[in-house]
Design a protein around this motif. Structure first.
Motif: not given
Lengths: 162, 287
Positions: B253-264
């Motif tokens: 199974l593929p897994v996506f790890e997301l990290a993002f910076h927005s509005a502080g």
């Protein structure tokens, strides 16, 4: 191709490639995906592509990815009801030939549509279209003729009805 | 007309007009065809229709600036491998030098920087008086320079009651420790009461709304690469300036790890996909 040249290619040719794929695929999201795929491929192969030939390279890759997508999803039908309603409204109000030609483009097969888009949108000659599509120059000319003839006859048939 | 010899099609008129449109006729042939268009109504109508089907790209919409930005490759701080090492070395030298000076609590005073002054209002630094060199009376330029330096010393470095060398003043800025540029740790000069903060990733559940016109389930019929691209685009459209999408494989199974910076704020999310595995029929089952 340097890093700067790659970004320059994005600014110069991304709109062109997107317009071509958008008109061919008739799906905005898929066209965006294909544009991203093509530029990603350009980035990975940037050492072997000169900036002068980047446009033709992008169109060649974009065209092939488009064909792969069309063949893979040949049996699927995607209803874009929102867009259809808009086009119908425009035809009734007669805002020029653009919506009629858009409808006429749907009557063409992939090769004819590709040839006419590359010719009119990008100004490619027969030889460049042949390189992108893998057809011979003679075949490109005939294909382009058939495309124009179909479009012309479609407009002609509407004139008779109206 | 010579063009007729090459004509592999049935409709002669359309073929000739097509060649006129594409500029494939010789000057003489073009003149002849244009005469026909002027004199024959059928030819005139056909020519008008042929010209009308030339597409105009200027009416078509291109990519939005946000969409175009997703294609741009930003310049890394460290480029090619030798540049990376050179830049890292320069950074370490500067950081190390700053750390050395600040941590040692010493003011880098050398003999040449201080001259004994004849002015009464100059407050001498006791610890360096032993190293003071006498000023020659004839050396007027040195006097001027020394007076200027002594004035600076008096203004910025008033001696403490215990006559110790005064400390260099640091701004009380908070120090933010984080991982950057592949280096696990960056040493900053730390002083008493200096605030140190660590980023605390927030685990939030991300709901990504895909375009409503897509009818097929994404999991089964879309390629993983395409899903990754769509995630990038959807979240990017939310004015998130920085997004990292990492794909991992956990078993099948593929897994996506997301990290993002927005509005502080910073968010980390995990997107798991379910994949239906269709096993091929075995031939033995039919026998």
């Amino acid at each position: 191709m340097t890093h700067s040249e790659y970004n320059q290619a994005v600014h110069q040719w991304s709109d062109h490639l997107y317009r071509f794929l958008r008109k061919s695929i008739k799906d905005e999201d898929v066209a965006l995906d294909l544009v991203q795929d093509a530029f990603e491929a350009l980035w990975l192969n940037r050492d072997g592509v000169a900036i002068e030939s980047a446009k033709a390279w992008l169109f060649k890759v974009g065209y092939r990815k488009m064909i792969d997508f069309i063949r893979k999803h040949k049996n699927q039908v995607q209803m874009e009801t929102g867009e259809l309603k808009t086009m119908t409204a425009q035809v009734n109000q007669y805002h020029g030939l653009k919506p009629i030609i858009n409808q006429a483009l749907n009557q063409l097969n992939e090769g004819q549509r590709t040839a006419i888009l590359l010719r009119d949108y990008e100004g490619y000659d027969y030889r460049s279209i042949a390189e992108i599509t893998g057809m011979s120059e003679a075949t490109v000319k005939i294909t382009l003729f058939r495309a124009r003839q179909k479009l012309k006859n479609y407009i002609g048939s509407l004139d008779k009805v109206l | 007309m010579n063009s007729h010899k090459d004509m592999p099609v049935d409709d002669e008129k359309d073929w000739i007009l097509f060649q006129l449109l594409e500029g494939d006729l010789s000057p003489e042939e073009e003149t002849e065809v244009r005469k026909k268009i002027l004199l024959d109504q059928e030819w005139a109508l056909a020519w008008e229709q042929m010209q009308a089907v030339v597409l105009d790209a200027s009416e078509e919409q291109g990519l939005s600036p946000t969409q175009k930005r997703t294609l741009i490759k930003s310049f890394p701080l460290f480029g090619a491998s030798w540049q990376r090492w050179a830049a890292a070395a320069v950074f370490l030298i500067i950081a190390g030098g700053a750390w050395f000076f600040m941590d040692s609590n010493e003011f880098p005073v050398t003999k040449d920087m201080v001259r004994e002054s004849q002015q009464d209002d100059i407050i001498p630094l006791n610890t360096v008086t032993d190293t003071l060199l006498p000023i020659k009376e004839t050396d007027q330029h040195s006097n001027q320079v020394t007076n200027k330096r002594q004035n600076i010393i008096k203004k910025d470095f008033a001696p403490r009651s215990d006559n110790a060398i005064p400390e260099v003043q640091f701004a009380a800025e908070p120090v933010h420790m984080h991982t950057r540029f592949g280096m696990d740790q960056i040493r900053f000069p730390l002083h008493e009461n200096q605030h140190v903060s660590m980023p605390e990733p927030l685990k939030v559940k991300l709901r990504v709304n895909y375009h409503p016109r897509i009818t097929e389930p994404l999991v089964i019929k879309q390629s993983i690469t395409r899903i990754q691209q769509r995630i990038n685009r959807e979240i990017y459209a939310l004015s998130a300036p920085r997004l990292q999408v990492r794909r991992k494989q956990e078993g099948l199974l593929p897994v996506f790890e997301l990290a993002f910076h927005s509005a502080g704020y910073e968010a980390v999310a995990r997107l798991e996909l379910k994949q239906e595995i269709i096993k091929p029929l075995n031939k033995s089952s039919h026998e």
